[in-house]
Design an enzyme around this catalytic site. Structure first.
Site, PDB file in Angstrom:
ATOM      1  CB  CYS A 112     -19.701  -0.129   6.294  1.00  0.00           C
ATOM      2  SG  CYS A 112     -18.770  -0.897   7.648  1.00  0.00           S
ATOM      3  CB  CYS A 158     -19.417  -5.036   3.466  1.00  0.00           C
ATOM      4  SG  CYS A 158     -18.782  -3.421   3.976  1.00  0.00           S
ATOM      5  NE  ARG A 211     -18.525  -4.948  11.372  1.00  0.00           N
ATOM      6  CZ  ARG A 211     -19.326  -4.151  10.665  1.00  0.00           C
ATOM      7  NH1 ARG A 211     -20.618  -4.095  10.913  1.00  0.00           N
ATOM      8  NH2 ARG A 211     -18.826  -3.390   9.704  1.00  0.00           N
ATOM      9  CB  CYS A 253      -2.160   0.435   8.347  1.00  0.00           C
ATOM     10  SG  CYS A 253      -2.563  -0.924   7.239  1.00  0.00           S
ATOM     11  CB  CYS A 313      -2.797   4.493   7.533  1.00  0.00           C
ATOM     12  SG  CYS A 313      -3.804   5.105   6.158  1.00  0.00           S
ATOM     13  CB  CYS A 373     -16.191  -7.706   5.372  1.00  0.00           C
ATOM     14  SG  CYS A 373     -17.636  -7.428   6.409  1.00  0.00           S
ATOM     15  CB  CYS A 412      -0.918   0.007   1.223  1.00  0.00           C
ATOM     16  SG  CYS A 412      -2.038   1.434   1.255  1.00  0.00           S
TER      17      CYS A 412
END
Length: 331
Positions: free
Chosen positions: A208, A148, A278, A79, A76, A116, A72
């Site tokens: 979401c 999702c 959740r 992460c 972030c 998901c 990626c």
């Protein structure tokens, strides 16, 4: 008008305001987060009144697939898949369609209502996006699962294509408040995330979006995140509790305890009364033996593993739900 101090500590009064659709004040929100541990059971009982009004005693199960890991370009700080992470994780491009279908088979076996589908990266390339569309259509043809998709930043054109393929919901977490976001990521903005959610809503797909607690944020940041999600009228709200991973910039943080996590769940239930809330990543690490109490404000959990970290065994989750007197919502 600010809520009186005595009223701010009256959790039943806050529940009543929440059920009436009123936005609770910042003073009341702070009182929830700052309350002594002796108030925790009363807070949970009040939050449960709101939860039960909309969701009864049902618990929704979601199954997570990390379909593309690492690689990626974003930074972030939480992460392990980011470009600045040195964490030792498995890295791979989009997995083969048969593996995606096998994961969907597992989701159905575990009675999950939602599959998901997550890929790492800023935004999917055209090649990857087309493969995602194909995988969604294949899974939909085989299983009666809600899908999702979590694919990074998306344009309105892309979200309309996802809707046409049968995607029921798109996840894109705000993660933290707008004020705290620059401390967490510099390669995209808070507004970039908001724009993706608006593109999802424009395509008539449900949204979401949630956050990660424990990233050095203030109580005001937690409250601002909840208010932002309310303003955007998101449908489903996953709340993660930071798992500090060695090799990430936030790998040294370990600020959470189970009582604070439960108070945060109560706060989000009061501010987002009708939304699906959740308990997501970090549930097992930070709630620990108090995990069942999280089901009083929240009505949904992930069953199985997370993106790069292990979850609790599925049989233990199912037993926890039964032991607490809750039932699984039929897929």
């Amino acid at each position: 008008m600010a809520i009186a101090k005595t009223e701010a500590l009256n959790w039943d009064a806050i529940a009543t305001k929440s059920l009436a659709g009123e936005k609770i004040t910042r003073e009341a929100a702070k009182a929830i987060l700052q309350a002594p541990d002796t108030e925790l059971l009363a807070q949970l009982a009040a939050a449960y009144k709101v939860r039960h009004h909309y969701w009864g005693n049902k618990v929704r199960l979601h199954f997570l697939l990390n379909a593309q890991s690492g690689l990626c370009p974003e930074d972030c700080h939480y992460c392990s898949q980011s470009k600045i992470s040195t964490a030792e994780i498995e890295k791979y491009p989009l997995i083969a369609q048969e593996k995606i279908v096998k994961a969907a088979d597992k989701a159905a076996e575990l009675q999950a209502g939602t599959f998901c589908f997550v890929i790492s990266g800023r935004s999917p390339s055209e090649k990857v996006f087309n493969k995602v569309i194909e995988a969604v259509e294949t899974v939909k043809a085989k299983h009666d699962l809600k899908i999702c998709a979590c694919l990074g930043l998306l344009s309105e054109t892309q979200t309309r294509q996802l809707a046409a393929a049968g995607v029921d919901r798109v996840n894109h977490n705000l993660n933290t408040s707008e004020n705290h976001h620059p401390q967490i990521c510099s390669t995209h903005t808070f507004q970039d995330r908001v724009n993706t959610l608006k593109n999802v809503q424009a395509a008539d797909i449900t949204t979401c979006s949630g956050g990660i607690i424990g990233m050095g944020e203030s109580h005001d940041d937690i409250i601002d995140l909840a208010y932002s999600l309310r303003k955007l009228n998101v449908t489903s709200v996953p709340l993660n509790f930071l798992i500090p991973i060695a090799g990430t910039p936030l790998g040294h943080l370990n600020e959470l305890n189970p009582r604070h996590c439960l108070r945060v769940l109560c706060l989000f239930r009061f501010i987002l009364p009708s939304q699906e809330i959740r308990i997501a990543g970090g549930r097992e690490v930070h709630l620990r033996s108090l995990q069942p109490l999280g089901l009083y404000p929240a009505n949904s959990i992930f069953i199985g593993d997370y993106l790069t970290t292990k979850g609790q065994e599925a049989h233990a989750d199912l037993q926890m739900i039964r032991d607490a007197g809750f039932t699984i919502e039929n897929p």
